[in-house]
Design a protein around this motif. Structure first.
Motif, PDB file in Angstrom:
ATOM      1  N   LEU A 227      18.398 -13.636 -30.237  1.00 24.19           N
ATOM      2  CA  LEU A 227      17.232 -14.512 -30.137  1.00 24.19           C
ATOM      3  C   LEU A 227      17.456 -15.780 -30.958  1.00 24.19           C
ATOM      4  O   LEU A 227      18.083 -15.744 -32.020  1.00 24.19           O
ATOM      5  CB  LEU A 227      15.982 -13.802 -30.653  1.00 24.19           C
ATOM      6  CG  LEU A 227      15.371 -12.698 -29.785  1.00 24.19           C
ATOM      7  CD1 LEU A 227      14.274 -11.986 -30.560  1.00 24.19           C
ATOM      8  CD2 LEU A 227      14.827 -13.273 -28.493  1.00 24.19           C
ATOM      9  N   SER A 228      16.932 -16.893 -30.480  1.00 27.91           N
ATOM     10  CA  SER A 228      17.062 -18.137 -31.237  1.00 27.91           C
ATOM     11  C   SER A 228      16.193 -18.068 -32.486  1.00 27.91           C
ATOM     12  O   SER A 228      15.188 -17.345 -32.540  1.00 27.91           O
ATOM     13  CB  SER A 228      16.649 -19.331 -30.379  1.00 27.91           C
ATOM     14  OG  SER A 228      15.250 -19.322 -30.148  1.00 27.91           O
TER      15      SER A 228
ATOM     16  N   PHE B 280      16.797 -22.574 -25.638  1.00 32.02           N
ATOM     17  CA  PHE B 280      15.977 -21.391 -25.406  1.00 32.02           C
ATOM     18  C   PHE B 280      16.490 -20.657 -24.179  1.00 32.02           C
ATOM     19  O   PHE B 280      16.710 -21.251 -23.131  1.00 32.02           O
ATOM     20  CB  PHE B 280      14.522 -21.812 -25.191  1.00 32.02           C
ATOM     21  CG  PHE B 280      13.700 -21.710 -26.461  1.00 32.02           C
ATOM     22  CD1 PHE B 280      14.261 -21.947 -27.698  1.00 32.02           C
ATOM     23  CD2 PHE B 280      12.354 -21.376 -26.407  1.00 32.02           C
ATOM     24  CE1 PHE B 280      13.519 -21.857 -28.855  1.00 32.02           C
ATOM     25  CE2 PHE B 280      11.590 -21.288 -27.554  1.00 32.02           C
ATOM     26  CZ  PHE B 280      12.175 -21.530 -28.787  1.00 32.02           C
TER      27      PHE B 280
ATOM     28  N   SER C   5      17.091 -25.110 -34.416  1.00 31.92           N
ATOM     29  CA  SER C   5      15.968 -24.687 -33.587  1.00 31.92           C
ATOM     30  C   SER C   5      14.664 -25.312 -34.063  1.00 31.92           C
ATOM     31  O   SER C   5      13.833 -25.750 -33.260  1.00 31.92           O
ATOM     32  CB  SER C   5      15.846 -23.162 -33.593  1.00 31.92           C
ATOM     33  OG  SER C   5      17.000 -22.560 -33.058  1.00 31.92           O
TER      34      SER C   5
ATOM     35  N   ALA D 180      12.504 -19.011 -31.832  1.00 35.77           N
ATOM     36  CA  ALA D 180      11.743 -17.947 -31.162  1.00 35.77           C
ATOM     37  C   ALA D 180      11.341 -16.867 -32.163  1.00 35.77           C
ATOM     38  O   ALA D 180      10.202 -16.382 -32.149  1.00 35.77           O
ATOM     39  CB  ALA D 180      12.576 -17.349 -30.027  1.00 35.77           C
ATOM     40  N   LYS D 181      12.260 -16.500 -33.043  1.00 37.42           N
ATOM     41  CA  LYS D 181      11.942 -15.489 -34.047  1.00 37.42           C
ATOM     42  C   LYS D 181      10.880 -15.994 -35.025  1.00 37.42           C
ATOM     43  O   LYS D 181      10.006 -15.233 -35.456  1.00 37.42           O
ATOM     44  CB  LYS D 181      13.214 -15.070 -34.789  1.00 37.42           C
ATOM     45  CG  LYS D 181      14.045 -14.051 -34.032  1.00 37.42           C
ATOM     46  CD  LYS D 181      15.248 -13.590 -34.802  1.00 37.42           C
ATOM     47  CE  LYS D 181      16.396 -14.563 -34.653  1.00 37.42           C
ATOM     48  NZ  LYS D 181      17.671 -14.007 -35.158  1.00 37.42           N
TER      49      LYS D 181
ATOM     50  N   ASP E 188      14.385 -15.394 -25.122  1.00 39.46           N
ATOM     51  CA  ASP E 188      13.483 -16.036 -26.080  1.00 39.46           C
ATOM     52  C   ASP E 188      12.074 -16.147 -25.510  1.00 39.46           C
ATOM     53  O   ASP E 188      11.083 -15.848 -26.193  1.00 39.46           O
ATOM     54  CB  ASP E 188      14.006 -17.422 -26.456  1.00 39.46           C
ATOM     55  CG  ASP E 188      15.347 -17.369 -27.167  1.00 39.46           C
ATOM     56  OD1 ASP E 188      15.484 -16.543 -28.085  1.00 39.46           O
ATOM     57  OD2 ASP E 188      16.240 -18.141 -26.797  1.00 39.46           O
TER      58      ASP E 188
END
Length: 277
Positions: free
Chosen positions: A19-20, A243, A147, A23-24, A247
């Motif tokens: 996951l990017s 993304f 990110s 996104a996290k 994500d």
């Protein structure tokens, strides 16, 4: 480097590692916010199980987090004790009922409502602590900074956050190295010593740790200034990632859970689920 595991990014190939960072971060903020605000025990239990499942998926091993988890557990227990000491019937005020379990001494009684409130606090810790550890240990600081900048946060702030994440294991390593040096001078800081000696020895580590940290900060600052960091409005990122489908799926799942928590506010006529009505 010490033989103690440092709390920082641990490379792996799990779905959470893929996951990017942005996104996290979004998922972590959404879930943490709704868990902190809400007191629906059913929802907190569901999120706790979800967090524990994610922790299992992340393949983080116990020896990698044992120190920080023990520290958090001690802090959490102290918080629960403090709540009870200052307001032993706070749960009674919240839920509007009083079911006595133990008469106690003076105002220090034990009620079902207070016990239920304490269970909710424990569930909050259980839900958020694994999420925070997962975020720290599965997020590459460089990719995370890229990110953040991608979603509109100024790159100076993004880079500062990345440096902070990288600095966590550095501080821990310095702490252990100074501790070993203090032990070589006869100051006990290991688990073999008495509690009083360990507290005294640990206190002796604080000042050297502060000065070494300030020296490291000055070195990093000078290096960034020499490279003209911050002179341009934009910058490129070596570790930037777009993304991906995973994500969007993760954000959608967490957004659904968040809206469920908000919907429960209407169901419960407030933030609290009250089984004593």
């Amino acid at each position: 480097m010490s033989d103690q595991q440092l709390l920082g990014y641990i490379p792996n190939q799990t779905v959470l590692h893929r996951l990017s960072g942005a996104a996290k971060l979004i998922c972590f903020i959404l879930l943490s916010a709704i868990v902190m605000v809400g007191y629906d025990t059913r929802f907190l239990l569901a999120v706790s199980l979800f967090s524990i499942t994610l922790f299992k998926i992340s393949e983080i091993r116990w020896h990698e987090i044992s120190f920080v988890v023990k520290f958090i557990v001690v802090f959490s227990v102290l918080n629960l004790v403090t709540v009870y000491v200052f307001e032993p019937e706070y749960g009674v005020q919240l839920y509007g009922n009083r079911h006595l379990i133990w008469e106690g001494i003076g105002r220090y009684t034990l009620t079902q409502e207070q016990l239920f409130y304490g269970v909710n606090l424990v569930l909050k810790y259980t839900a958020t602590i694994p999420l925070a550890l997962i975020f720290i240990l599965t997020t590459n600081p460089s990719e995370f900074a890229a990110s953040l900048n991608k979603i509109g946060i100024p790159y100076k702030i993004s880079y500062s956050v990345a440096l902070a994440l990288r600095y966590i294991p550095d501080v821990q390593e310095s702490f252990h190295q100074i501790g070993y040096a203090q032990q070589a001078r006869g100051m006990e800081t290991s688990s073999k010593g008495k509690l009083k000696d360990r507290i005294k020895g640990t206190a002796g580590i604080v000042m050297p740790l502060i000065f070494s940290s300030l020296d490291r900060i000055d070195t990093i600052t000078n290096a960034m200034e020499l490279r003209r960091f911050g002179t341009r409005k934009k910058r490129t990122w070596y570790a930037e990632e777009k993304f991906k489908r995973i994500d969007y799926l993760a954000i959608s799942l967490v957004a659904g859970m968040t809206f469920t928590g908000i919907w429960l506010f209407a169901v419960n006529d407030g933030r609290f689920y009250n089984p004593f009505v």
